[in-house]
Design an enzyme around this catalytic site. Structure first.
Site, PDB file in Angstrom:
ATOM      1  N   SER A  35      95.994  65.732  86.531  1.00  0.00           N
ATOM      2  CA  SER A  35      96.128  65.610  85.075  1.00  0.00           C
ATOM      3  C   SER A  35      97.585  65.470  84.658  1.00  0.00           C
ATOM      4  O   SER A  35      98.412  66.308  84.995  1.00  0.00           O
ATOM      5  CB  SER A  35      95.596  66.860  84.373  1.00  0.00           C
ATOM      6  N   HIS A  66      93.852  61.306  82.227  1.00  0.00           N
ATOM      7  CA  HIS A  66      93.474  60.623  83.463  1.00  0.00           C
ATOM      8  C   HIS A  66      93.132  59.172  83.156  1.00  0.00           C
ATOM      9  O   HIS A  66      92.117  58.895  82.529  1.00  0.00           O
ATOM     10  CB  HIS A  66      92.233  61.264  84.088  1.00  0.00           C
ATOM     11  N   HIS A  88      85.812  65.153  88.084  1.00  0.00           N
ATOM     12  CA  HIS A  88      85.654  66.610  88.105  1.00  0.00           C
ATOM     13  C   HIS A  88      84.190  66.984  87.947  1.00  0.00           C
ATOM     14  O   HIS A  88      83.422  66.263  87.308  1.00  0.00           O
ATOM     15  CB  HIS A  88      86.434  67.256  86.950  1.00  0.00           C
ATOM     16  N   TYR A  90      83.050  69.184  85.993  1.00  0.00           N
ATOM     17  CA  TYR A  90      82.694  69.429  84.587  1.00  0.00           C
ATOM     18  C   TYR A  90      82.405  68.156  83.807  1.00  0.00           C
ATOM     19  O   TYR A  90      81.900  68.210  82.684  1.00  0.00           O
ATOM     20  CB  TYR A  90      83.787  70.247  83.877  1.00  0.00           C
ATOM     21  N   GLU A  91      82.719  66.985  84.396  1.00  0.00           N
ATOM     22  CA  GLU A  91      82.351  65.746  83.718  1.00  0.00           C
ATOM     23  C   GLU A  91      80.854  65.476  83.848  1.00  0.00           C
ATOM     24  O   GLU A  91      80.323  64.566  83.218  1.00  0.00           O
ATOM     25  CB  GLU A  91      83.162  64.579  84.290  1.00  0.00           C
ATOM     26  N   ALA A 118      96.997  69.919  88.227  1.00  0.00           N
ATOM     27  CA  ALA A 118      97.585  70.867  87.285  1.00  0.00           C
ATOM     28  C   ALA A 118      96.794  72.159  87.431  1.00  0.00           C
ATOM     29  O   ALA A 118      95.572  72.118  87.530  1.00  0.00           O
ATOM     30  CB  ALA A 118      97.467  70.330  85.871  1.00  0.00           C
ATOM     31  N   MET A 221      90.477  73.149  88.457  1.00  0.00           N
ATOM     32  CA  MET A 221      89.116  72.609  88.399  1.00  0.00           C
ATOM     33  C   MET A 221      88.940  71.384  89.291  1.00  0.00           C
ATOM     34  O   MET A 221      88.039  70.569  89.054  1.00  0.00           O
ATOM     35  CB  MET A 221      88.783  72.230  86.945  1.00  0.00           C
ATOM     36  N   SER A 222      89.784  71.240  90.306  1.00  0.00           N
ATOM     37  CA  SER A 222      89.692  69.990  91.097  1.00  0.00           C
ATOM     38  C   SER A 222      90.110  70.202  92.547  1.00  0.00           C
ATOM     39  O   SER A 222      90.178  71.325  93.032  1.00  0.00           O
ATOM     40  CB  SER A 222      90.606  68.932  90.463  1.00  0.00           C
ATOM     41  N   ASN A 245     100.730  76.331  83.296  1.00  0.00           N
ATOM     42  CA  ASN A 245     100.616  77.448  82.344  1.00  0.00           C
ATOM     43  C   ASN A 245     100.309  78.710  83.141  1.00  0.00           C
ATOM     44  O   ASN A 245      99.838  78.627  84.268  1.00  0.00           O
ATOM     45  CB  ASN A 245      99.496  77.171  81.331  1.00  0.00           C
ATOM     46  N   HIS A 259      94.657  72.424  77.011  1.00  0.00           N
ATOM     47  CA  HIS A 259      94.914  71.178  77.753  1.00  0.00           C
ATOM     48  C   HIS A 259      96.234  70.526  77.337  1.00  0.00           C
ATOM     49  O   HIS A 259      96.895  69.881  78.143  1.00  0.00           O
ATOM     50  CB  HIS A 259      93.729  70.221  77.540  1.00  0.00           C
TER      51      HIS A 259
HETATM   52 CL1  6GU Z   1      94.639  78.339  83.353  1.00  0.00          CL
HETATM   53  N1  6GU Z   1      92.615  77.273  84.555  1.00  0.00           N
HETATM   54  C1  6GU Z   1      91.950  76.285  85.123  1.00  0.00           C
HETATM   55  N2  6GU Z   1      90.717  76.527  85.567  1.00  0.00           N
HETATM   56  N3  6GU Z   1      92.451  75.052  85.288  1.00  0.00           N
HETATM   57  C2  6GU Z   1      93.683  74.829  84.840  1.00  0.00           C
HETATM   58  C3  6GU Z   1      94.431  75.816  84.227  1.00  0.00           C
HETATM   59  C4  6GU Z   1      93.841  77.067  84.099  1.00  0.00           C
HETATM   60  N4  6GU Z   1      95.624  75.289  83.905  1.00  0.00           N
HETATM   61  C5  6GU Z   1      95.603  74.015  84.286  1.00  0.00           C
HETATM   62  N5  6GU Z   1      94.440  73.732  84.862  1.00  0.00           N
END
Ligand code: 6GU
Length: 287
Positions: A35, A66, A88, A90-91, A118, A221-222, A245, A259
């Site tokens: 991302s 993306h 992903h 979740y898509e 990310a 998530m990837s 983050n 995001h």
């Molecule tokens: Cl805090 N969590 C998840 N699951 N994916 C992320 C994230 C956090 N920050 C970027 N991608």
């Protein structure tokens, strides 16, 4: 292809051959951009570009940040293929569809896959903007039975029960560290364990605390699904997480994962991450 059986070897071969006839290129290096980190694909020279929607069997990218393009070209004189945008869980795609591009990479001749993502930082020593070399993973969907290798196994790709204790190539991790040192990035290069979740909701505070106790340094998530499929068919893997983050671990915190912050941090570190990867590409050895 259906959700239970995934794509056959012949489906994958048809897509790979379609791409090979159009490009005539057989890259040894495959790259998957996370991302906000798709800028790397723009550095490729002599590009041949395919929109995902035009590639037989390919899913589409639906996430902001993306692009949905497969870019062939050369990086530091080396032939590469680069996914600008990934898929992903979740898509809503079946997990075999998310990982299909890894098998296409393999059939194109790719031997080494470099991935970025990310991620949220769980390790309290990490700072936003750190780049974590993934040394191992926790596959939460996999532990619950959602593994991309579920279903019939085709031995032409790999064995039924592949080993994952060597998923992340040690030599490539060392190369990333060496290149990072040479470029003066030592201050923000880290190593750690990446935990994948299904998303798209970010974690609760209790979930972050749990993951941290379980040994995760970063959460996202990837990547992990792709790593499993890439290793199954014998490609070497390096994966890097940009800590975009800090995961929220504390009930007093005012922070909220979002995001936009993920994409913003991506922008600030993107150029250095691109340089790290392209310098690695120049120094990777293939037999
Ligand atoms: Cl805090 N969590 C998840 N699951 N994916 C992320 C994230 C956090 N920050 C970027 N991608």
């Amino acid at each position: 292809p259906d959700a239970n059986t995934g794509y056959t070897y012949e489906d994958c071969k048809a897509t790979a051959d379609w791409l090979l006839t159009q490009t005539g290129l057989s890259p040894l290096v495959g790259i998957v951009c996370g991302s906000g980190l798709g800028g790397l694909a723009d550095l490729l020279k002599d590009q041949v570009v395919f929109n995902y929607k035009d590639i037989p069997n390919f899913p589409q990218s639906t996430v902001h940040g993306h692009a949905g393009r497969l870019v062939f070209g050369t990086l530091k004189g080396r032939a590469c293929v680069c996914m600008q945008g990934r898929f992903h869980l979740y898509e809503g795609y079946p997990i075999q569809k998310i990982t299909l591009p890894m098998r296409i990479f393999k059939l194109l001749g790719v031997e080494t896959v470099l991935m970025t993502n990310a991620a949220g930082g769980l390790n309290q020593d990490f700072k936003v903007g750190d780049v974590m070399i993934i040394k191992d993973h926790l596959n939460m969907p996999g532990l619950a039975g959602n593994n991309p290798l579920s279903g019939p196994n085709d031995e032409r790709f790999g064995v039924r029960f592949p080993c994952m204790s060597d998923a992340y190539d040690r030599e490539l991790q060392q190369l990333a560290l060496d290149v990072g040192q040479d470029l003066g990035y030592g201050d923000f290069l880290r190593e750690g364990v990446y935990c994948v979740l299904g998303g798209p909701s970010f974690e609760t505070i209790a979930e972050c605390r749990m993951l941290s106790k379980l040994g995760a340094d970063a959460v996202g998530m990837s990547t992990v699904h792709e790593v499993i499929v890439a290793r199954h068919c014998g490609m070497r893997v390096l994966a890097l997480s940009l800590i975009t983050n800090q995961a929220v671990m504390d009930y007093d915190s005012e922070e909220k994962a979002n995001h936009e912050e993920v994409l913003e941090t991506g922008k600030q570190r993107a150029e250095q991450l691109e340089r790290l990867i392209s310098t690695m590409v120049a120094r990777i050895e293939h037999n």
